[in-house]
Design an enzyme around this catalytic site. Structure first.
Site, PDB file in Angstrom:
ATOM      1  N   LYS A  48      94.079  -5.285 -11.160  1.00 18.66           N
ATOM      2  CA  LYS A  48      94.596  -5.055 -12.683  1.00 18.66           C
ATOM      3  C   LYS A  48      94.032  -3.993 -13.160  1.00 18.66           C
ATOM      4  CE  LYS A  48      94.348 -10.079 -12.906  1.00 18.66           C
ATOM      5  NZ  LYS A  48      93.409 -11.312 -13.512  1.00 18.66           N
ATOM      6  N   GLY A  49      93.032  -3.329 -12.913  1.00 15.40           N
ATOM      7  CA  GLY A  49      92.370  -2.240 -13.505  1.00 15.40           C
ATOM      8  C   GLY A  49      92.995  -1.011 -13.659  1.00 15.40           C
ATOM      9  N   GLU A 104      94.075   4.709 -10.046  1.00 16.68           N
ATOM     10  CA  GLU A 104      92.943   3.548 -10.532  1.00 16.68           C
ATOM     11  C   GLU A 104      92.534   3.673 -11.870  1.00 16.68           C
ATOM     12  OE1 GLU A 104      91.133   1.076 -10.025  1.00 16.68           O
ATOM     13  OE2 GLU A 104      90.978   0.871  -7.706  1.00 16.68           O
ATOM     14  N   ASP A 108      84.401   3.383  -7.963  1.00 14.16           N
ATOM     15  CA  ASP A 108      82.836   3.139  -8.087  1.00 14.16           C
ATOM     16  C   ASP A 108      82.235   3.498  -6.406  1.00 14.16           C
ATOM     17  OD1 ASP A 108      80.365   2.024  -8.610  1.00 14.16           O
ATOM     18  OD2 ASP A 108      80.946   0.059  -8.760  1.00 14.16           O
ATOM     19  N   LYS A 136      82.934   7.108 -11.035  1.00  8.28           N
ATOM     20  CA  LYS A 136      81.513   6.910 -11.117  1.00  8.28           C
ATOM     21  C   LYS A 136      80.826   7.343  -9.886  1.00  8.28           C
ATOM     22  CE  LYS A 136      80.296   2.470 -12.580  1.00  8.28           C
ATOM     23  NZ  LYS A 136      80.433   1.055 -12.695  1.00  8.28           N
ATOM     24  N   PHE A 157      78.015   0.009 -16.206  1.00 10.51           N
ATOM     25  CA  PHE A 157      79.234  -0.587 -16.022  1.00 10.51           C
ATOM     26  C   PHE A 157      80.188  -0.454 -17.230  1.00 10.51           C
ATOM     27  CE2 PHE A 157      81.833  -4.644 -15.944  1.00 10.51           C
ATOM     28  CZ  PHE A 157      82.321  -4.604 -14.655  1.00 10.51           C
ATOM     29  N   VAL A 158      81.382  -0.225 -17.046  1.00  9.41           N
ATOM     30  CA  VAL A 158      82.246  -0.084 -18.293  1.00  9.41           C
ATOM     31  C   VAL A 158      83.250  -0.799 -18.358  1.00  9.41           C
ATOM     32  CG1 VAL A 158      81.657   2.436 -18.400  1.00  9.41           C
ATOM     33  CG2 VAL A 158      83.279   1.477 -17.159  1.00  9.41           C
ATOM     34  N   ASP A 164      87.708  -4.976 -16.844  1.00 11.03           N
ATOM     35  CA  ASP A 164      87.208  -6.045 -17.382  1.00 11.03           C
ATOM     36  C   ASP A 164      85.792  -6.148 -17.032  1.00 11.03           C
ATOM     37  OD1 ASP A 164      87.586  -6.310 -14.467  1.00 11.03           O
ATOM     38  OD2 ASP A 164      87.484  -8.371 -14.864  1.00 11.03           O
ATOM     39  N   ARG A 170      89.981  -5.971 -20.915  1.00 14.04           N
ATOM     40  CA  ARG A 170      90.785  -5.043 -20.800  1.00 14.04           C
ATOM     41  C   ARG A 170      91.736  -4.527 -21.772  1.00 14.04           C
ATOM     42  NH1 ARG A 170      90.857  -5.867 -14.932  1.00 14.04           N
ATOM     43  NH2 ARG A 170      90.650  -7.889 -14.457  1.00 14.04           N
TER      44      ARG A 170
HETATM   45  P1  IMP Z   1      84.897  -0.024  -5.865  1.00 14.56           P
HETATM   46  O1  IMP Z   1      85.325  -0.742  -4.541  1.00 14.56           O
HETATM   47  O2  IMP Z   1      83.242   0.033  -5.843  1.00 14.56           O
HETATM   48  O3  IMP Z   1      85.058   1.511  -5.852  1.00 14.56           O
HETATM   49  O4  IMP Z   1      85.154  -0.575  -6.871  1.00 14.56           O
HETATM   50  C1  IMP Z   1      86.561  -1.256  -7.030  1.00 14.56           C
HETATM   51  C2  IMP Z   1      86.872  -1.968  -8.114  1.00 14.56           C
HETATM   52  O5  IMP Z   1      85.691  -2.484  -8.895  1.00 14.56           O
HETATM   53  C3  IMP Z   1      87.570  -1.291  -9.298  1.00 14.56           C
HETATM   54  O6  IMP Z   1      88.710  -0.982  -9.301  1.00 14.56           O
HETATM   55  C4  IMP Z   1      87.129  -2.001 -10.514  1.00 14.56           C
HETATM   56  O7  IMP Z   1      88.220  -3.054 -10.871  1.00 14.56           O
HETATM   57  C5  IMP Z   1      85.956  -2.679 -10.202  1.00 14.56           C
HETATM   58  N1  IMP Z   1      84.731  -1.765 -11.075  1.00 14.56           N
HETATM   59  C6  IMP Z   1      84.004  -0.834 -10.615  1.00 14.56           C
HETATM   60  N2  IMP Z   1      83.088  -0.308 -11.427  1.00 14.56           N
HETATM   61  C7  IMP Z   1      83.640  -1.013 -12.617  1.00 14.56           C
HETATM   62  C8  IMP Z   1      83.224  -0.790 -14.061  1.00 14.56           C
HETATM   63  O8  IMP Z   1      82.260  -0.112 -14.256  1.00 14.56           O
HETATM   64  N3  IMP Z   1      83.948  -1.583 -15.037  1.00 14.56           N
HETATM   65  C9  IMP Z   1      84.817  -2.461 -14.551  1.00 14.56           C
HETATM   66  N4  IMP Z   1      85.112  -2.350 -13.084  1.00 14.56           N
HETATM   67  C10 IMP Z   1      84.737  -1.845 -12.492  1.00 14.56           C
HETATM   68 MG    MG Z   2      87.062  -6.447 -12.483  1.00 12.73          MG
END
Ligand code: IMP
Ligand code: MG
Length: 186
Positions: A48-49, A104, A108, A136, A157-158, A164, A170
């Site tokens: 949903k992000g 996206e 992260d 990030k 964490f944002v 969310d 959100r």
């Molecule tokens: P990744 O697989 O670690 O790159 O992160 C994937 C998902 O984790 C992102 O699409 C977000 O939904 C969630 N996420 C990662 N960091 C944050 C944050 O700081 N705030 C909120 N959601 C996050």
């Molecule tokens: Mg999330």
């Protein structure tokens, strides 16, 4: 039992104001419009992000385009992903031979996006790029080329602008860092 809204437990420290976010989105839309002029791209939001960002971004783009959505679940805690990703909702459009941009909210570790890109690549688009509002970079575990980045941020964490914490926040029009609320002084 009444659920306690998270807003009661945390203070928000604004990291990127609504104005900063909106002018960045507008700049990114202009750039995408130039790069994809005449290509009729498909912009795919990762739910949903990425949804809030996509909806603003396309209105900053003045070229014909299509949108689509996909949804993935990533098993992990509320604040970090494990890389164990599963597709919950597939795209509906046929992207074979098309120019695709994945939209996206935040990248992260990059584990979710790596999975998403592999899935989309198997459908043989003509091109495949990533557009993220937030990067990030210090948290990255796998290298992923990001063609369009709004803001590079740190490890915090944002929340907000689509992102969310346990499904809350959100709808904030800005991006904030959550800090545990200090007990009131007497
Ligand atoms: P990744 O697989 O670690 O790159 O992160 C994937 C998902 O984790 C992102 O699409 C977000 O939904 C969630 N996420 C990662 N960091 C944050 C944050 O700081 N705030 C909120 N959601 C996050
Ligand atoms: Mg999330």
């Amino acid at each position: 039992m009444t659920q306690i809204p998270r807003k009661e437990l945390f203070d928000e420290r604004v990291l990127l104001s609504e104005k900063q976010v909106q002018s960045c989105v507008s700049r990114m839309g202009t750039r995408l419009s130039k790069d994809y002029d005449g290509k009729f791209p498909v912009l795919i939001a990762v739910l949903k992000g990425g949804a809030v960002f996509l909806i603003d971004l396309i209105r900053a783009m003045g070229i014909p385009l299509e949108i689509d959505f996909m949804s993935v679940s990533s098993y992990g805690s509320a604040t970090s992903s494990s890389g164990d990703v599963k597709i919950i909702h597939e795209i509906r459009s046929n992207i074979r031979g098309r120019d695709v941009v994945v939209v996206e909210g935040v990248v992260d570790t990059g584990l979710t996006l790596r999975y998403v890109l592999n899935y989309l690549r198997s459908k043989e688009p003509r091109s495949l790029e990533v557009c993220t509002l937030l990067d990030k970079e210090p948290c990255r575990q796998v290298e992923i080329p990001l063609a369009y980045v709004g803001f590079k941020i740190g490890r915090d964490f944002v929340v907000g602008y689509g992102l969310d914490y346990d499904e809350e926040y959100r709808n904030l029009p800005y991006v904030a860092v959550l800090e545990a609320r200090k007990p009131k002084e007497k």
